[in-house]
Scaffold this motif. Structure first.
Motif, PDB file in Angstrom:
ATOM      1  N   PRO A  58     -13.572   6.202 -20.752  1.00 27.22           N
ATOM      2  CA  PRO A  58     -13.961   7.160 -19.712  1.00 27.22           C
ATOM      3  C   PRO A  58     -12.752   7.809 -19.057  1.00 27.22           C
ATOM      4  N   GLN A  59     -12.957   8.961 -18.464  1.00 29.97           N
ATOM      5  CA  GLN A  59     -11.873   9.677 -17.803  1.00 29.97           C
ATOM      6  C   GLN A  59     -11.384   8.916 -16.574  1.00 29.97           C
ATOM      7  N   ASP A  60     -10.168   9.228 -16.156  1.00 29.98           N
ATOM      8  CA  ASP A  60      -9.582   8.687 -14.925  1.00 29.98           C
ATOM      9  C   ASP A  60      -9.538   7.161 -14.916  1.00 29.98           C
ATOM     10  N   VAL A  61      -9.193   6.580 -16.051  1.00 29.68           N
ATOM     11  CA  VAL A  61      -9.001   5.134 -16.169  1.00 29.68           C
ATOM     12  C   VAL A  61      -7.521   4.859 -16.378  1.00 29.68           C
ATOM     13  N   HIS A  62      -6.979   3.898 -15.633  1.00 27.46           N
ATOM     14  CA  HIS A  62      -5.537   3.633 -15.697  1.00 27.46           C
ATOM     15  C   HIS A  62      -5.276   2.127 -15.686  1.00 27.46           C
ATOM     16  N   THR A  63      -4.308   1.702 -16.486  1.00 32.45           N
ATOM     17  CA  THR A  63      -3.842   0.326 -16.391  1.00 32.45           C
ATOM     18  C   THR A  63      -2.786   0.252 -15.292  1.00 32.45           C
ATOM     19  N   LEU A  64      -2.759  -0.873 -14.581  1.00 31.23           N
ATOM     20  CA  LEU A  64      -1.857  -1.050 -13.450  1.00 31.23           C
ATOM     21  C   LEU A  64      -0.992  -2.284 -13.667  1.00 31.23           C
ATOM     22  N   PRO A  65       0.156  -2.350 -13.004  1.00 37.44           N
ATOM     23  CA  PRO A  65       1.005  -3.541 -13.131  1.00 37.44           C
ATOM     24  C   PRO A  65       0.521  -4.674 -12.235  1.00 37.44           C
ATOM     25  N   ASP A  66       1.031  -5.894 -12.514  1.00 31.85           N
ATOM     26  CA  ASP A  66       0.828  -6.992 -11.571  1.00 31.85           C
ATOM     27  C   ASP A  66       1.426  -6.610 -10.231  1.00 31.85           C
ATOM     28  N   HIS A  67       0.857  -7.133  -9.170  1.00 31.94           N
ATOM     29  CA  HIS A  67       1.385  -6.787  -7.850  1.00 31.94           C
ATOM     30  C   HIS A  67       0.924  -7.829  -6.847  1.00 31.94           C
ATOM     31  N   LYS A  68       1.809  -8.238  -5.959  1.00 25.91           N
ATOM     32  CA  LYS A  68       1.403  -9.132  -4.889  1.00 25.91           C
ATOM     33  C   LYS A  68       0.433  -8.401  -3.965  1.00 25.91           C
ATOM     34  N   LEU A  69      -0.380  -9.169  -3.254  1.00 26.47           N
ATOM     35  CA  LEU A  69      -1.322  -8.544  -2.342  1.00 26.47           C
ATOM     36  C   LEU A  69      -0.580  -7.745  -1.280  1.00 26.47           C
ATOM     37  N   PRO A  70      -1.003  -6.493  -1.034  1.00 27.72           N
ATOM     38  CA  PRO A  70      -0.354  -5.699   0.020  1.00 27.72           C
ATOM     39  C   PRO A  70      -0.535  -6.358   1.378  1.00 27.72           C
ATOM     40  N   PRO A  71       0.370  -6.086   2.318  1.00 20.46           N
ATOM     41  CA  PRO A  71       0.220  -6.661   3.656  1.00 20.46           C
ATOM     42  C   PRO A  71      -1.086  -6.221   4.313  1.00 20.46           C
ATOM     43  N   ARG A  72      -1.646  -7.088   5.127  1.00 17.88           N
ATOM     44  CA  ARG A  72      -2.796  -6.782   5.982  1.00 17.88           C
ATOM     45  C   ARG A  72      -4.062  -6.442   5.195  1.00 17.88           C
ATOM     46  N   THR A  73      -4.148  -6.950   3.969  1.00 22.30           N
ATOM     47  CA  THR A  73      -5.364  -6.733   3.192  1.00 22.30           C
ATOM     48  C   THR A  73      -6.096  -8.049   2.988  1.00 22.30           C
ATOM     49  N   LEU A  74      -7.184  -8.012   2.233  1.00 26.29           N
ATOM     50  CA  LEU A  74      -7.983  -9.203   1.978  1.00 26.29           C
ATOM     51  C   LEU A  74      -7.132 -10.279   1.303  1.00 26.29           C
ATOM     52  N   GLY A  75      -7.218 -11.511   1.811  1.00 26.60           N
ATOM     53  CA  GLY A  75      -6.476 -12.608   1.221  1.00 26.60           C
ATOM     54  C   GLY A  75      -5.126 -12.858   1.848  1.00 26.60           C
ATOM     55  N   THR A  76      -4.728 -12.020   2.811  1.00 27.28           N
ATOM     56  CA  THR A  76      -3.480 -12.247   3.529  1.00 27.28           C
ATOM     57  C   THR A  76      -3.793 -12.947   4.853  1.00 27.28           C
ATOM     58  N   SER A  77      -2.755 -13.199   5.628  1.00 22.07           N
ATOM     59  CA  SER A  77      -2.945 -13.962   6.868  1.00 22.07           C
ATOM     60  C   SER A  77      -3.572 -13.139   7.983  1.00 22.07           C
ATOM     61  N   CYS A  78      -3.660 -11.835   7.809  1.00 21.31           N
ATOM     62  CA  CYS A  78      -4.183 -10.982   8.871  1.00 21.31           C
ATOM     63  C   CYS A  78      -5.706 -11.090   8.944  1.00 21.31           C
ATOM     64  N   LYS A  79      -6.224 -11.402  10.112  1.00 18.39           N
ATOM     65  CA  LYS A  79      -7.669 -11.496  10.322  1.00 18.39           C
ATOM     66  C   LYS A  79      -8.148 -10.221  10.997  1.00 18.39           C
ATOM     67  N   PRO A  80      -9.119  -9.510  10.408  1.00 19.81           N
ATOM     68  CA  PRO A  80      -9.615  -8.276  11.033  1.00 19.81           C
ATOM     69  C   PRO A  80     -10.140  -8.532  12.439  1.00 19.81           C
ATOM     70  N   LYS A  81      -9.924  -7.573  13.308  1.00 14.10           N
ATOM     71  CA  LYS A  81     -10.427  -7.690  14.670  1.00 14.10           C
ATOM     72  C   LYS A  81     -11.925  -7.408  14.704  1.00 14.10           C
ATOM     73  N   GLY A  82     -12.576  -7.859  15.784  1.00 10.52           N
ATOM     74  CA  GLY A  82     -13.992  -7.620  15.934  1.00 10.52           C
ATOM     75  C   GLY A  82     -14.309  -6.162  16.201  1.00 10.52           C
ATOM     76  N   SER A  83     -15.574  -5.812  16.096  1.00 16.32           N
ATOM     77  CA  SER A  83     -16.021  -4.443  16.313  1.00 16.32           C
ATOM     78  C   SER A  83     -16.338  -4.213  17.794  1.00 16.32           C
ATOM     79  N   LEU A  84     -16.825  -3.014  18.105  1.00 15.40           N
ATOM     80  CA  LEU A  84     -17.176  -2.660  19.477  1.00 15.40           C
ATOM     81  C   LEU A  84     -18.601  -3.134  19.784  1.00 15.40           C
TER      82      LEU A  84
END
Length: 353
Positions: A58-84
Motif C-alpha cells: 500500500p501507499q505511504d508505508v515506511h520502514t523505521l529504525p529502532d528507537h528508544k521511547l521519546p520523552p513524555r510518551t507512553l511507557g516513560t516516567s511521565c504521568k499524564p495530568k488529570g482533565s478539567l
C-alpha cells in the motif's frame, strides 16, 4: 442530514455490517492483487522490496529504525495530568451557556468530529448502510445529543459532521480548528497534553500482537528481524521501535493497510491496542490476537486548549454515561464479542482542575 468530509490520506474500505460480523478486508487484497497482475513488478516506493509478480505494498508505508521511547510518551516516567472537572450539571439541550464553545457549536448547527473510518468496532463505515459506526462514533453521538437533543429517528448523525483523519492528523486538525473534538482511540500522554487538551479517560486498552493463525510467533521475543506494522503517528509504532527483540517497524497510513500486508505475508505481525486488533481480527478470521498486553493505555477525547469549557462539558457527558449505564451498554455492544471479555467498570475519571 449527515455531513462527512474526508482528508486526502484516508479512504473508505470494507467494514463489517455489525459487531463481530464477517465482511473482510479481502476485497482490498483482491484489488491489490489485480493491480499487481495488471501493472507487473517493480520496487515499492515505500522502501519495502516487492519481488517480481508479488502484490504491491500500500501507499505511504515506511520502514523505521529502532528507537528508544521519546520523552513524555507512553511507557516513560511521565504521568499524564488529570482533565478539567465538569462545571456542574449539564445544561438542557438547546440551552448552551452564552459565549461558550458549546453555544458556538449549537449556532453552527453541528458538532465537527475527527474520526478514523478504518477501525472496526471503534469507528468504521458500514458498507451496507454507508453510516459510520462503532464505540467512538457512539460516544460522539452522545456528546452531540447533549448539545442538540435527540436526533430525528433514522438520522443519528443529524447534528454531526465527521472528518476522516489518519492518526498522524489528529493533533493538527484540533490545533488548526478543523474539528471540535477528535474521538479516535487516542492514548493520553504527557507529550500530547502539551499540544491539546483531553477529556477524562473514557476507555482503557493494552497493546498486543495480531498474527496469522498459522504463525510460529508466540510473543515479542520471536520478532527479531521481522516486520511489525502499526499506524504512523501512534504510540503503538513507538512501542514497536523500542521492543527489545528488535523487529523491523513498519509505519502505515491506516490500520487496513497493515491488515492487507499481513494477509499478503509482507509483515509478520500488527501491534496496537487490543480493541483495534479485535476489529482487524473481525475482518479476517484467519488471524488471532496474541497476548499478553504489554502497555496500559488511557484514552481521551482530544479538544483544543482554547476550549476549556468544552472539555468540562464533554467530561460531564462522560460522567453521565458512566452513571446511567450508557457506557456499559456501548462497551457490551461493540467490544465484548471481539475481545471475548466481560464488561469492565467504566474508567474512573481523574481531574486536576
Amino acid at each position: 442530514m449527515t455531513r462527512f468530509t474526508k482528508s486526502r490520506a484516508n479512504r473508505t474500505r470494507p467494514g463489517i455490517p455489525r459487531p463481530g460480523g464477517g465482511i473482510t478486508a479481502g476485497l482490498a487484497v483482491g484489488a491489490l492483487a489485480l493491480l499487481a497482475t495488471a501493472c507487473g513488478a517493480g520496487p515499492a516506493a515505500s522502501g519495502i522490496a516487492v519481488p517480481s509478480g508479488a502484490e504491491p505494498v500500500p501507499q505511504d508505508v515506511h520502514t523505521l529504525p529502532d528507537h528508544k521511547l521519546p520523552p513524555r510518551t507512553l511507557g516513560t516516567s511521565c504521568k499524564p495530568k488529570g482533565s478539567l472537572r465538569p462545571a456542574g450539571p449539564l445544561p438542557a439541550p438547546g440551552h448552551m451557556p452564552a459565549g461558550s464553545a458549546m453555544a458556538a457549536i449549537a449556532q453552527r448547527g453541528y458538532l465537527r468530529v475527527g474520526v478514523d473510518q478504518t477501525i472496526d468496532l471503534s469507528s468504521y463505515r458500514n458498507p451496507l448502510t454507508g453510516q459510520l459506526e462503532g464505540f467512538d462514533i457512539s460516544v460522539a453521538q452522545q456528546i452531540a445529543q447533549a448539545i442538540f437533543g435527540k436526533p430525528d429517528p433514522g438520522h443519528p448523525d443529524e447534528h454531526i459532521q465527521f472528518k476522516a483523519i489518519t492518526s498522524a492528523q489528529r493533533i493538527p486538525v484540533i490545533q488548526g480548528g478543523q474539528v471540535d473534538i477528535v474521538a479516535d482511540s487516542m492514548t493520553i500522554t504527557c507529550a500530547r497534553q502539551e499540544k491539546v487538551d483531553f477529556s477524562a479517560d473514557y476507555f482503557n486498552a493494552g497493546q498486543e500482537l495480531l498474527v496469522p493463525k498459522n504463525s510460529p510467533v508466540t510473543g515479542q521475543g520471536d520478532l527479531h528481524g521481522k516486520k511489525v506494522c502499526a499506524d504512523a503517528g501512534t504510540t503503538s509504532i513507538q512501542q514497536i521501535q523500542a521492543m527489545p527483540s528488535h523487529p523491523i517497524p513498519v509505519a502505515a497510513d491506516n490500520w487496513t493497510d497493515c491488515l492487507v500486508m499481513l494477509e499478503q505475508n509482507q509483515i509478520a505481525a500488527i501491534s496496537t491496542d487490543d480493541s483495534v486488533l479485535a476489529g482487524l481480527a473481525a475482518q479476517d478470521p484467519y488471524t488471532r490476537l496474541l497476548g499478553p498486553t504489554f502497555t496500559y493505555e488511557q484514552h481521551g477525547i482530544a479538544i483544543s486548549k482554547n476550549a476549556p469549557d468544552l472539555v468540562r462539558f464533554v467530561n460531564a457527558v462522560l460522567e453521565r454515561m458512566r452513571t446511567d449505564g450508557k457506557w456499559t451498554e456501548l462497551y457490551q455492544l461493540w467490544f465484548v464479542p471481539g475481545l471475548r471479555k466481560t464488561v469492565p467498570a467504566p474508567p474512573a475519571p481523574s481531574y486536576a482542575g
